[in-house]
Design a protein around this motif. Structure first.
Motif, PDB file in Angstrom:
ATOM      1  N   ARG A 227      52.139  26.243  25.277  1.00  0.00           N
ATOM      2  CA  ARG A 227      51.658  27.514  24.728  1.00  0.00           C
ATOM      3  C   ARG A 227      52.830  28.456  24.463  1.00  0.00           C
ATOM      4  NH1 ARG A 227      45.935  28.097  25.949  1.00  0.00           N
ATOM      5  NH2 ARG A 227      45.269  26.528  27.481  1.00  0.00           N
ATOM      6  N   ARG A 228      52.645  29.329  23.470  1.00  0.00           N
ATOM      7  CA  ARG A 228      53.644  30.361  23.206  1.00  0.00           C
ATOM      8  C   ARG A 228      53.455  31.486  24.208  1.00  0.00           C
ATOM      9  NH1 ARG A 228      57.382  32.061  19.767  1.00  0.00           N
ATOM     10  NH2 ARG A 228      57.123  30.149  18.547  1.00  0.00           N
ATOM     11  N   ILE A 239      58.117  28.687  23.673  1.00  0.00           N
ATOM     12  CA  ILE A 239      57.087  27.738  24.044  1.00  0.00           C
ATOM     13  C   ILE A 239      57.349  27.246  25.461  1.00  0.00           C
ATOM     14  CG2 ILE A 239      55.958  25.557  23.479  1.00  0.00           C
ATOM     15  CD1 ILE A 239      55.552  27.733  21.386  1.00  0.00           C
ATOM     16  N   VAL A 270      50.679  34.400  28.149  1.00  0.00           N
ATOM     17  CA  VAL A 270      50.432  33.651  26.924  1.00  0.00           C
ATOM     18  C   VAL A 270      50.178  34.627  25.799  1.00  0.00           C
ATOM     19  CG1 VAL A 270      48.831  32.064  25.765  1.00  0.00           C
ATOM     20  CG2 VAL A 270      49.562  31.618  28.127  1.00  0.00           C
TER      21      VAL A 270
END
Length: 274
Positions: A227-228, A239, A270
């Motif tokens: 996830r970013r 990431i 996130v």
């Protein structure tokens, strides 16, 4: 009608110490079940009976001054939350290790899975979250220094939302165990025993083998992986690329390469999560 009285809560924990001994013989020093306390962590940090080879437990129906990482308040509610701590003294050659919280997070997750819950993960460095990122609970590891009259020790506090998380009035998305796929209502002892046993087994395993003891389960439970994320303290984005299984650093993939993040220094979120 459900009985939420202190007496009913205490009855729900009758036999906890005997049950723990049956589940994991020889690993327990004491189990304290309190109606109300400022902080279960503080209760054990002040204990004069901690030893290196057995674990002392403190469970509270209501915690009035709980706190989380970096001094944040841990908001809980009597009967709707589950708050407990586990502690042991350290051996002379032992010291605090920031990666321990990752192993213990896996231990708590294994305990929930043993109870039949699913649909959650672990968010580095110390949160249990739903698959959508809402916070279910947290883990706080605290150390005390040695003094003339007591050994150095570590205390691990766990807070879990059982029901009614939407009434806590916190400024982020939260959830509770009643929202997860699983058994629905679970008796206190039936929930606490596997949580405590799996936490202690993860602690023992970490002491012997480090994060290798939980590596496969950590990878499976890792909410951040792929996830970013944003580093809240610096605004950097990248990431999430897993953790270093040597020291527990979070690996952040950025255009210029991997960056290592350490839990004592920063918080991450996130991108898109509240």
């Amino acid at each position: 009608m459900t009985d939420y009285s202190p007496e009913a809560w205490q009855r729900g924990l009758d036999g906890l110490a005997d049950g723990l001994e049956a589940d994991l013989p020889g690993r327990w020093a004491a189990a304290h079940c309190l109606d109300r306390v400022d902080s279960t962590n503080r209760q054990l940090l002040e204990s004069s009976t901690l030893v290196p080879d057995r674990y002392e437990v403190c469970v509270a129906r209501e915690q009035t001054a709980g706190h989380g990482r970096r001094g944040r308040a841990w908001v809980s509610s009597a009967d709707a939350s589950l708050t407990f701590s586990v502690a042991r003294a350290l051996w002379p050659d032992e010291g605090p290790d920031p990666a321990l919280s990752l192993a213990l997070g896996v231990g708590v997750a294994r305990g929930l899975e043993r109870c039949g819950f699913s649909g959650f993960g672990f968010k580095w460095p110390n949160d249990l979250v739903t698959s959508e990122g809402a916070k279910l609970g947290g883990i706080l590891v605290e150390a005390r220094a040695a003094r003339e009259d007591r050994r150095a020790a570590l205390v691990v506090g766990v807070g879990l939302n059982r029901v009614g998380a939407d009434t806590l009035g916190v400024d982020r998305r939260v959830a509770d165990l009643s929202r997860l796929p699983g058994p629905g209502k679970t008796a206190l002892t039936d929930l606490l025993r596997p949580l405590l046993v799996e936490l202690v087994q993860a602690w023992d395993g970490f002491a012997r083998y480090g994060l290798a003891f939980v590596a496969e389960d950590y990878k499976r439970l890792d909410y951040l992986h792929g996830r970013r994320i944003t580093v809240l303290d610096t605004g950097e984005e990248g990431i999430a690329a897993g953790i270093d299984h040597g020291d527990g650093a979070l690996l952040l993939q950025r255009p210029e390469g991997l960056k290592r993040l350490y839990s004592g220094e920063i918080s991450v979120r996130v991108v898109g999560d509240e």
